[in-house]
Design a protein around this motif. Structure first.
Motif, PDB file in Angstrom:
ATOM      1  N   ALA A  57       0.830  -1.203   0.000  1.00  0.00           N
ATOM      2  CA  ALA A  57       0.000   0.000   0.000  1.00  0.00           C
ATOM      3  C   ALA A  57       0.869   1.259   0.000  1.00  0.00           C
ATOM      4  O   ALA A  57       0.547   2.255  -0.655  1.00  0.00           O
ATOM      5  CB  ALA A  57      -0.914  -0.002   1.227  1.00  0.00           C
ATOM      6  N   THR A  58       1.992   1.218   0.717  1.00  0.00           N
ATOM      7  CA  THR A  58       2.902   2.362   0.768  1.00  0.00           C
ATOM      8  C   THR A  58       3.484   2.652  -0.608  1.00  0.00           C
ATOM      9  O   THR A  58       3.583   3.820  -1.029  1.00  0.00           O
ATOM     10  CB  THR A  58       4.044   2.096   1.768  1.00  0.00           C
ATOM     11  OG1 THR A  58       3.479   1.870   3.068  1.00  0.00           O
ATOM     12  CG2 THR A  58       4.995   3.272   1.847  1.00  0.00           C
ATOM     13  N   VAL A  59       3.860   1.585  -1.330  1.00  0.00           N
ATOM     14  CA  VAL A  59       4.393   1.758  -2.687  1.00  0.00           C
ATOM     15  C   VAL A  59       3.327   2.352  -3.599  1.00  0.00           C
ATOM     16  O   VAL A  59       3.596   3.253  -4.400  1.00  0.00           O
ATOM     17  CB  VAL A  59       4.884   0.401  -3.237  1.00  0.00           C
ATOM     18  CG1 VAL A  59       5.231   0.514  -4.720  1.00  0.00           C
ATOM     19  CG2 VAL A  59       6.098  -0.080  -2.463  1.00  0.00           C
ATOM     20  N   LEU A  60       2.098   1.871  -3.487  1.00  0.00           N
ATOM     21  CA  LEU A  60       1.000   2.378  -4.314  1.00  0.00           C
ATOM     22  C   LEU A  60       0.710   3.842  -3.998  1.00  0.00           C
ATOM     23  O   LEU A  60       0.466   4.651  -4.908  1.00  0.00           O
ATOM     24  CB  LEU A  60      -0.250   1.527  -4.086  1.00  0.00           C
ATOM     25  CG  LEU A  60      -1.456   1.821  -4.990  1.00  0.00           C
ATOM     26  CD1 LEU A  60      -1.084   1.636  -6.457  1.00  0.00           C
ATOM     27  CD2 LEU A  60      -2.621   0.903  -4.622  1.00  0.00           C
ATOM     28  N   LEU A  61       0.750   4.207  -2.722  1.00  0.00           N
ATOM     29  CA  LEU A  61       0.529   5.603  -2.328  1.00  0.00           C
ATOM     30  C   LEU A  61       1.627   6.514  -2.874  1.00  0.00           C
ATOM     31  O   LEU A  61       1.369   7.684  -3.188  1.00  0.00           O
ATOM     32  CB  LEU A  61       0.471   5.708  -0.806  1.00  0.00           C
ATOM     33  CG  LEU A  61      -0.815   5.204  -0.143  1.00  0.00           C
ATOM     34  CD1 LEU A  61      -0.629   5.104   1.364  1.00  0.00           C
ATOM     35  CD2 LEU A  61      -1.979   6.135  -0.467  1.00  0.00           C
ATOM     36  N   ALA A  62       2.843   5.978  -2.974  1.00  0.00           N
ATOM     37  CA  ALA A  62       3.944   6.778  -3.528  1.00  0.00           C
ATOM     38  C   ALA A  62       3.651   7.174  -4.973  1.00  0.00           C
ATOM     39  O   ALA A  62       4.019   8.267  -5.425  1.00  0.00           O
ATOM     40  CB  ALA A  62       5.249   5.996  -3.448  1.00  0.00           C
ATOM     41  N   VAL A  63       2.938   6.301  -5.694  1.00  0.00           N
ATOM     42  CA  VAL A  63       2.554   6.611  -7.076  1.00  0.00           C
ATOM     43  C   VAL A  63       1.402   7.612  -7.109  1.00  0.00           C
ATOM     44  O   VAL A  63       1.435   8.616  -7.820  1.00  0.00           O
ATOM     45  CB  VAL A  63       2.136   5.323  -7.822  1.00  0.00           C
ATOM     46  CG1 VAL A  63       1.655   5.645  -9.232  1.00  0.00           C
ATOM     47  CG2 VAL A  63       3.302   4.362  -7.888  1.00  0.00           C
ATOM     48  N   LEU A  64       0.368   7.338  -6.303  1.00  0.00           N
ATOM     49  CA  LEU A  64      -0.846   8.147  -6.352  1.00  0.00           C
ATOM     50  C   LEU A  64      -0.667   9.531  -5.749  1.00  0.00           C
ATOM     51  O   LEU A  64      -1.239  10.510  -6.239  1.00  0.00           O
ATOM     52  CB  LEU A  64      -1.981   7.414  -5.617  1.00  0.00           C
ATOM     53  CG  LEU A  64      -2.390   6.052  -6.197  1.00  0.00           C
ATOM     54  CD1 LEU A  64      -3.441   5.393  -5.323  1.00  0.00           C
ATOM     55  CD2 LEU A  64      -2.890   6.204  -7.623  1.00  0.00           C
ATOM     56  N   LEU A 108       2.663  10.897  -4.317  1.00  0.00           N
ATOM     57  CA  LEU A 108       3.963  11.540  -4.572  1.00  0.00           C
ATOM     58  C   LEU A 108       4.356  11.496  -6.045  1.00  0.00           C
ATOM     59  O   LEU A 108       5.395  12.054  -6.417  1.00  0.00           O
ATOM     60  CB  LEU A 108       5.050  10.857  -3.727  1.00  0.00           C
ATOM     61  CG  LEU A 108       4.811  10.843  -2.212  1.00  0.00           C
ATOM     62  CD1 LEU A 108       5.947  10.118  -1.509  1.00  0.00           C
ATOM     63  CD2 LEU A 108       4.661  12.265  -1.674  1.00  0.00           C
ATOM     64  N   HIS A 109       3.551  10.823  -6.873  1.00  0.00           N
ATOM     65  CA  HIS A 109       3.796  10.721  -8.325  1.00  0.00           C
ATOM     66  C   HIS A 109       5.170  10.127  -8.633  1.00  0.00           C
ATOM     67  O   HIS A 109       5.847  10.537  -9.580  1.00  0.00           O
ATOM     68  CB  HIS A 109       3.660  12.096  -8.993  1.00  0.00           C
ATOM     69  CG  HIS A 109       2.344  12.768  -8.708  1.00  0.00           C
ATOM     70  ND1 HIS A 109       1.139  12.298  -9.201  1.00  0.00           N
ATOM     71  CD2 HIS A 109       2.042  13.861  -7.939  1.00  0.00           C
ATOM     72  CE1 HIS A 109       0.159  13.074  -8.765  1.00  0.00           C
ATOM     73  NE2 HIS A 109       0.675  14.023  -8.004  1.00  0.00           N
ATOM     74  N   GLU A 110       5.571   9.155  -7.828  1.00  0.00           N
ATOM     75  CA  GLU A 110       6.840   8.477  -8.076  1.00  0.00           C
ATOM     76  C   GLU A 110       6.655   7.431  -9.177  1.00  0.00           C
ATOM     77  O   GLU A 110       5.578   6.882  -9.365  1.00  0.00           O
ATOM     78  CB  GLU A 110       7.345   7.803  -6.799  1.00  0.00           C
ATOM     79  CG  GLU A 110       7.748   8.784  -5.710  1.00  0.00           C
ATOM     80  CD  GLU A 110       8.309   8.079  -4.480  1.00  0.00           C
ATOM     81  OE1 GLU A 110       8.464   6.834  -4.532  1.00  0.00           O
ATOM     82  OE2 GLU A 110       8.595   8.770  -3.488  1.00  0.00           O
TER      83      GLU A 110
END
Length: 314
Positions: free
Chosen positions: A126-133, A135-137
């Motif tokens: 979930a943390t990795v997915l949030l980084a995309v949504l 932080l636009h990583e």
């Protein structure tokens, strides 16, 4: 001069290695204690989840005040009030951790410890997915594979097991966003001051909850024997200790080490729910959990390899 410089380098390297080892011990101890927390909350019966969280907030605030007094760090807390943006972020962090606490304790007391463990297994994904949504990583292909496998795991649990894992997903989402908020707060707020502020903002909620519980079901504090009263009084200390240990460990070890150690808590919670509390694990649930574990292995291997490549290229 050369001998002196060499001795200093050796001493610095030794001190750095000792700090890393100490940090690893702190972080491991934190996750170990978090893993056994469901058993502690079960000892608090007949107290319900709403009352437990309310006492936890109020007593954690008292514990933090004592820590600030003993460590003479009240000025650090006062300095944060001169930073409106940081102060606002601590309010958001407090609300998020409240949701996390409430759902976790509800799951522990309603024979759903296995599902709470699923939430913390999913949390790294979930943390990795949030980084995309948020932080636009940009993710590496392997990270996308891990997210896809985790999504398939949730689908298997929903379709095969016949129940939407809302406890697990709420825990993963709330703690994941909490981590992002804490990252934005950064080093400007130390562990004790941060915990103090978060519990302070939640104090009005705790008072209202205790008033409602007291007028409806009746409060259990002091009404179920002195042993129960002592255990319930420790809700301000026992959950706070691993949080402080984690804060001390996180600043001494790498994120890769933290990422590997964070699986200690959900593994223990899963084993407690399955082997100690006898919660059901039908085939559909095993398949769902198996897919989550595969996703975590993919994510972990990718993180370790990426960290090694980064060090080699530095």
């Amino acid at each position: 001069m050369g001998v002196t410089t060499g001795s200093r380098r050796v001493a610095d390297a030794t001190a750095e290695a000792r700090e890393r080892t100490l940090g690893g011990v702190y972080a491991f101890s934190a996750y170990l204690l978090w893993g056994f927390l469901p058993l502690y909350f079960l000892l608090l019966a007949p107290t319900g989840p709403w009352e437990i969280v309310a006492w936890r907030i109020l007593l954690s605030l008292v514990f933090c005040a004592l820590l600030l007094t003993v460590t003479r760090t009240w000025p650090r807390l006062a300095a944060i009030f001169r930073q409106p943006r940081v102060l606002g972020l601590t309010v958001i962090a407090g609300l998020l951790i409240y949701v996390n606490w409430q759902v976790f304790i509800y799951g522990a007391l309603s024979d759903q410890v296995i599902e709470t463990s699923l939430g913390y297994f999913i949390n790294p994904i979930a943390t990795v997915l949030l980084a995309v949504l948020v932080l636009h990583e940009r993710l590496r292909p392997t990270q996308w594979v891990a997210i896809g496998i985790a999504a398939a795991a949730v689908a298997v649990i929903v379709i095969g097991y016949g129940a939407f894992p809302w406890i697990a997903l709420t825990l993963a989402a709330s703690f994941g966003v909490y981590g992002l908020v804490k990252k934005k707060v950064g080093p400007s707020v130390d562990a004790v001051s941060g915990l103090t502020l978060e519990t302070m903002w939640l104090t009005p909620i705790a008072v209202v909850v205790l008033a409602i519980v007291g007028s409806t079901e009746g409060l259990t504090m002091g009404s179920s024997g002195w042993q129960h009263t002592v255990l319930l009084s420790l809700t301000g200390v026992i959950p706070a200790v691993p949080l402080l240990l984690f804060a001390s460990g996180a600043r001494r070890v790498s994120l890769t080490t933290i990422g590997l150690l964070q699986f200690v808590a959900p593994i223990l919670q899963f084993l407690i729910g399955w082997l100690v509390l006898g919660e059901p694990m039908p085939l559909e649930r095993w398949i769902g959990f198996g897919l989550v574990w595969v996703a975590l292995m993919v994510l972990t291997v990718d993180s370790v390899l990426h960290a090694r490549r980064s060090r080699a290229g530095a």
